[in-house]
Enzyme design. Structure first.
Site, mmCIF file in Angstrom:
data_model
loop_
_atom_site.group_PDB
_atom_site.id
_atom_site.type_symbol
_atom_site.label_atom_id
_atom_site.label_comp_id
_atom_site.label_asym_id
_atom_site.label_seq_id
_atom_site.Cartn_x
_atom_site.Cartn_y
_atom_site.Cartn_z
ATOM 1 N N ARG A 198 0.836 -1.210 0.000
ATOM 2 C CA ARG A 198 0.000 0.000 0.000
ATOM 3 C C ARG A 198 0.872 1.262 0.000
ATOM 4 O O ARG A 198 0.430 2.330 -0.360
ATOM 5 C CB ARG A 198 -0.905 -0.045 1.242
ATOM 6 C CG ARG A 198 -2.212 0.653 1.096
ATOM 7 C CD ARG A 198 -3.171 0.241 2.180
ATOM 8 N NE ARG A 198 -2.872 0.841 3.454
ATOM 9 C CZ ARG A 198 -3.699 0.800 4.504
ATOM 10 N NH1 ARG A 198 -4.859 0.168 4.404
ATOM 11 N NH2 ARG A 198 -3.389 1.360 5.638
ATOM 12 N N LYS A 249 11.045 0.018 6.275
ATOM 13 C CA LYS A 249 11.374 -0.655 7.539
ATOM 14 C C LYS A 249 10.145 -1.420 8.013
ATOM 15 O O LYS A 249 9.211 -0.843 8.551
ATOM 16 C CB LYS A 249 11.788 0.360 8.612
ATOM 17 C CG LYS A 249 12.464 -0.333 9.789
ATOM 18 C CD LYS A 249 12.287 0.401 11.101
ATOM 19 C CE LYS A 249 10.959 0.180 11.734
ATOM 20 N NZ LYS A 249 10.627 -1.208 12.084
ATOM 21 N N GLY A 256 0.879 2.367 11.932
ATOM 22 C CA GLY A 256 1.132 1.756 13.231
ATOM 23 C C GLY A 256 0.290 2.440 14.295
ATOM 24 O O GLY A 256 -0.748 3.032 13.997
ATOM 25 N N SER A 257 0.765 2.375 15.516
ATOM 26 C CA SER A 257 -0.043 2.878 16.627
ATOM 27 C C SER A 257 0.009 4.410 16.701
ATOM 28 O O SER A 257 0.979 5.033 16.257
ATOM 29 C CB SER A 257 0.478 2.277 17.929
ATOM 30 O OG SER A 257 1.810 2.688 18.122
ATOM 31 N N GLU A 284 -1.136 6.414 9.074
ATOM 32 C CA GLU A 284 -2.283 5.493 9.195
ATOM 33 C C GLU A 284 -2.180 4.907 10.591
ATOM 34 O O GLU A 284 -1.351 4.033 10.845
ATOM 35 C CB GLU A 284 -2.200 4.382 8.139
ATOM 36 C CG GLU A 284 -2.298 4.874 6.700
ATOM 37 C CD GLU A 284 -3.700 5.308 6.303
ATOM 38 O OE1 GLU A 284 -4.649 5.060 7.077
ATOM 39 O OE2 GLU A 284 -3.847 5.898 5.224
ATOM 40 N N LEU A 285 -2.995 5.415 11.508
ATOM 41 C CA LEU A 285 -2.789 5.095 12.922
ATOM 42 C C LEU A 285 -3.908 4.212 13.485
ATOM 43 O O LEU A 285 -4.620 3.553 12.749
ATOM 44 C CB LEU A 285 -2.628 6.401 13.695
ATOM 45 C CG LEU A 285 -1.569 7.363 13.108
ATOM 46 C CD1 LEU A 285 -1.482 8.655 13.896
ATOM 47 C CD2 LEU A 285 -0.197 6.702 13.031
ATOM 48 N N CYS A 297 -6.600 -2.466 12.416
ATOM 49 C CA CYS A 297 -6.953 -1.085 12.798
ATOM 50 C C CYS A 297 -8.425 -0.846 12.513
ATOM 51 O O CYS A 297 -9.058 -0.019 13.146
ATOM 52 C CB CYS A 297 -6.095 -0.102 12.029
ATOM 53 S SG CYS A 297 -6.161 -0.407 10.261
ATOM 54 N N GLU A 348 -7.965 0.621 22.001
ATOM 55 C CA GLU A 348 -7.996 -0.292 20.865
ATOM 56 C C GLU A 348 -7.746 -1.701 21.410
ATOM 57 O O GLU A 348 -6.716 -1.940 22.059
ATOM 58 C CB GLU A 348 -6.870 0.136 19.909
ATOM 59 C CG GLU A 348 -6.926 -0.508 18.571
ATOM 60 C CD GLU A 348 -5.845 0.031 17.624
ATOM 61 O OE1 GLU A 348 -4.776 0.458 18.095
ATOM 62 O OE2 GLU A 348 -6.083 -0.017 16.414
ATOM 63 N N SER A 353 -12.051 -2.489 3.142
ATOM 64 C CA SER A 353 -10.763 -2.329 2.468
ATOM 65 C C SER A 353 -10.836 -2.701 0.991
ATOM 66 O O SER A 353 -11.408 -3.732 0.623
ATOM 67 C CB SER A 353 -9.723 -3.223 3.145
ATOM 68 O OG SER A 353 -9.654 -2.888 4.514
HETATM 69 P P1 NAD Z 1 3.677 0.128 16.369
HETATM 70 O O1 NAD Z 1 3.351 1.581 16.357
HETATM 71 O O2 NAD Z 1 4.206 -0.458 17.610
HETATM 72 O O3 NAD Z 1 4.783 -0.186 15.251
HETATM 73 C C1 NAD Z 1 4.578 0.135 13.888
HETATM 74 C C2 NAD Z 1 5.940 0.214 13.212
HETATM 75 O O4 NAD Z 1 6.679 1.299 13.790
HETATM 76 C C3 NAD Z 1 6.814 -1.017 13.377
HETATM 77 O O5 NAD Z 1 7.586 -1.188 12.207
HETATM 78 C C4 NAD Z 1 7.717 -0.641 14.546
HETATM 79 O O6 NAD Z 1 8.936 -1.338 14.537
HETATM 80 C C5 NAD Z 1 7.930 0.831 14.250
HETATM 81 N N1 NAD Z 1 8.308 1.659 15.391
HETATM 82 C C6 NAD Z 1 7.935 1.527 16.698
HETATM 83 N N2 NAD Z 1 8.485 2.520 17.430
HETATM 84 C C7 NAD Z 1 9.197 3.299 16.569
HETATM 85 C C8 NAD Z 1 9.970 4.484 16.698
HETATM 86 N N3 NAD Z 1 10.138 5.086 17.883
HETATM 87 N N4 NAD Z 1 10.555 5.010 15.588
HETATM 88 C C9 NAD Z 1 10.392 4.431 14.385
HETATM 89 N N5 NAD Z 1 9.662 3.305 14.196
HETATM 90 C C10 NAD Z 1 9.076 2.756 15.268
HETATM 91 O O7 NAD Z 1 2.378 -0.620 15.847
HETATM 92 P P2 NAD Z 1 2.155 -2.176 15.656
HETATM 93 O O8 NAD Z 1 1.966 -2.790 17.001
HETATM 94 O O9 NAD Z 1 3.198 -2.750 14.739
HETATM 95 O O10 NAD Z 1 0.789 -2.192 14.838
HETATM 96 C C11 NAD Z 1 -0.454 -2.108 15.433
HETATM 97 C C12 NAD Z 1 -0.982 -0.693 15.334
HETATM 98 O O11 NAD Z 1 -1.008 -0.294 13.979
HETATM 99 C C13 NAD Z 1 -2.411 -0.575 15.820
HETATM 100 O O12 NAD Z 1 -2.556 0.596 16.564
HETATM 101 C C14 NAD Z 1 -3.207 -0.485 14.525
HETATM 102 O O13 NAD Z 1 -4.448 0.162 14.645
HETATM 103 C C15 NAD Z 1 -2.273 0.261 13.655
HETATM 104 N N6 NAD Z 1 -2.585 0.044 12.242
HETATM 105 C C16 NAD Z 1 -3.157 1.056 11.547
HETATM 106 C C17 NAD Z 1 -3.509 0.859 10.226
HETATM 107 C C18 NAD Z 1 -4.152 1.950 9.435
HETATM 108 O O14 NAD Z 1 -4.166 1.825 8.226
HETATM 109 N N7 NAD Z 1 -4.686 2.988 10.046
HETATM 110 C C19 NAD Z 1 -3.255 -0.378 9.614
HETATM 111 C C20 NAD Z 1 -2.665 -1.393 10.370
HETATM 112 C C21 NAD Z 1 -2.326 -1.165 11.685
#
Ligand code: NAD
Length: 489
Positions: free
Chosen positions: A170, A185, A239-240, A261-262, A295, A392, A452
């Protein structure tokens, strides 16, 4: 059911090194990290663990070819993406198995992700040749205004573990289509799919340096210098929300373009006039797809008080029949959670709700033994103020609360700092249309439990993010608008 030897054969094929400037190389200092199968806890791979030095080399490689890649023919970029799509289809079973092994999702769902993730390659191969601008006279009549689109420049793409393929394609596909180079990454927990996918891009003829991959156990140490480097122009993160917030503030230093995308906290609203069987089908997919670790997962079931008992009864019967197990076993619908911490957190949320008066209709506990399993769970009568309604969940727990009228449903649905997606079940078209306007989310499923689609602009409002991925909008995240004035004389 897959055999141990098929799994072993596949794992032997997966690259274990960093991909920088078109070559596979060890991490500087030879550091490695291990990847585990969450269904067993067993180590399934040992791969390169990048340092900040490796990350700098990856960015150097992306920067070195950016100008040339920006000048490449859109048709060339399109053809590479289309070829990658075709290769991915041929290797669909391999990718599905790999995702099931490193992330735990049931094989049938992993196959679905190969289709969904692959569609971004096909979609953006079609968008690559449709990048257009505008042209027109200025209002004063003294000149011509040309508005064109240029690639943003080198991008840093960070992906989560829950959809290892789709979250990567994506971002990577629109970046390639737009003429941007990138450093990717993947999440440390599920890096193998991205490594295998990059070998598909290589086979599809992607020039060296256009996409570079670093895998690391120290995300923040490795990412911060890349984000601070003035040559980087764009950060795209999935991610989160807390990590996203941190990255936005880091990106502010260099005034980077960001796409975020959080997290989500999706409301699933069932009105009294809903087709209840359809609502139950929608609820099960919106909740239990990806073992609740999406998410877009429905987080709060807000059900009209007149149909709540019937709704709970129907979902409970279906949830009790769900087969739990390793994702590679036949008929499994609920695989493991990503790790033991996720099991613990899910348990805490359930216990908090039950402590406040919620009733456990199904499941409710972690499953003892190897792997990170939690029972598929239904909670009814979840009281306001419960943590599970605010946070969440990211686990297989369906939490039901009730409402009395439409205004209350809207108030409850919007009572969250998130705004990714909402689901509404009603047979009243006018009410459905009102909900589109009244619910504060970037996406909505109206009588649908999954939204999606590569052709759709995916993204959230409020603390769920900035920007859209997929659809006609997706490529614009990687393009910047340039305006040129040409005076008539
Ligand atoms: P996370 O935020 O812990 O990690 C996401 C990515 O960020 C990973 O690659 C991780 O290694 C990296 N990361 C973590 N800390 C970092 C930092 N300080 N600097 C740089 N990179 C860092 O999230 P997760 O546990 O991998 O995924 C779950 C989360 O993702 C949930 O909150 C979910 O809702 C969200 N998510 C959102 C979408 C969307 O499209 N909105 C899609 C999928 C997942």
């Amino acid at each position: 059911m897959t055999t141990e030897s098929a799994e072993k054969q596949l794992l032997e094929k997966v690259p274990t090194k960093l991909f920088i400037g078109g070559t596979w190389r060890d991490a500087s200092g030879g550091k490695t990290l291990v990847v585990r199968d969450p269904a067993t806890g067993n180590v399934i791979a040992e791969i390169a663990d990048a340092s900040a030095e490796d990350a700098a080399a990856a960015l150097d490689a992306a920067v070195a070819v950016q100008a040339e890649w920006a000048e490449s023919a859109p048709r060339e970029r399109s053809n590479i993406l289309r070829k990658a799509f075709d290769i991915l289809q041929e290797r669909a079973d391999e990718f599905a198995l790999l995702m099931s092994l490193e992330m735990g999702k049931p094989l049938a769902e992993a196959r679905g992700e190969v289709t969904y993730g692959g569609e971004f390659l096909r979609w953006f191969s079609e968008e690559a040749v449709r990048i257009s601008g505008r042209f027109g006279q200025n209002p004063e009549g003294t000149g011509q205004m040309v508005i064109s689109q240029r690639p943003v420049g080198p991008c840093f793409l960070i992906t989560p573990w829950n959809f290892p393929l789709a979250m990567a394609t994506r971002k990577i596909a629109p970046a390639i289509a737009a003429g941007c180079t990138s450093v990717v990454k993947p999440a440390e927990l599920t890096p193998l799919t991205t490594l295998l996918f990059v070998s598909v891009l290589e086979e599809a003829g992607l020039p060296a340096g256009v996409v570079n991959v670093i895998t690391t156990s120290s995300s923040s140490t490795v990412s911060a210098p890349i984000i601070a480097d003035p040559r980087l122009r764009k950060l795209s993160f999935t991610g989160s929300t807390p990590v996203g917030q941190k990255l936005i503030s880091q990106a502010a230093e260099g005034v980077l373009r960001v796409s975020m995308e959080l997290g989500g906290n999706a409301p699933f609203v069932v009105f009294e006039d809903a087709d209840l069987d359809k609502a139950v089908d929608g609820a099960l997919i919106a909740k239990f797809r990806n073992i609740g670790q999406a998410c877009t997962a429905a987080n709060r079931f807000i059900v009209h008080e007149s149909v709540a008992d019937a709704f709970v009864e129907k979902v409970t019967a279906r949830v009790k029949a769900m087969k739990v197990g390793r994702g590679t076993e036949d008929g499994v619908e609920i695989g493991p959670l990503i790790d033991d911490r996720a099991v613990e957190k899910t348990g805490e949320l359930v216990n908090d709700a039950v402590g406040r008066g919620a009733t456990v209709a199904a499941g409710g506990s972690a499953i003892e033994g190897a792997g990170s399993f939690f029972e598929p769970t239904v909670l009814s009568g979840v009281p306001a103020g419960s943590d599970i309604l605010r946070e969440e969940i990211f686990g297989p727990v369906l939490a039901v609360t009730t409402f009395a009228d439409e205004d209350e449903a809207v108030r409850l649905a919007n009572d969250t700092e998130y705004g990714l997606v909402s689901y509404v079940f009603t047979q009243d078209l006018a009410r459905g249309m009102r909900m589109i306007d009244r619910l504060e989310t970037g996406m909505m499923g109206l009588n649908a439990g999954v939204v999606s689609n590569a052709a759709a602009p995916f993204g959230g409002l409020k603390m769920s993010g900035i920007g859209r991925e997929g659809g006609a909008e997706g490529i614009h995240e990687y393009l910047s608008t340039k305006y040129t004035l040409i005076p008539n004389s």
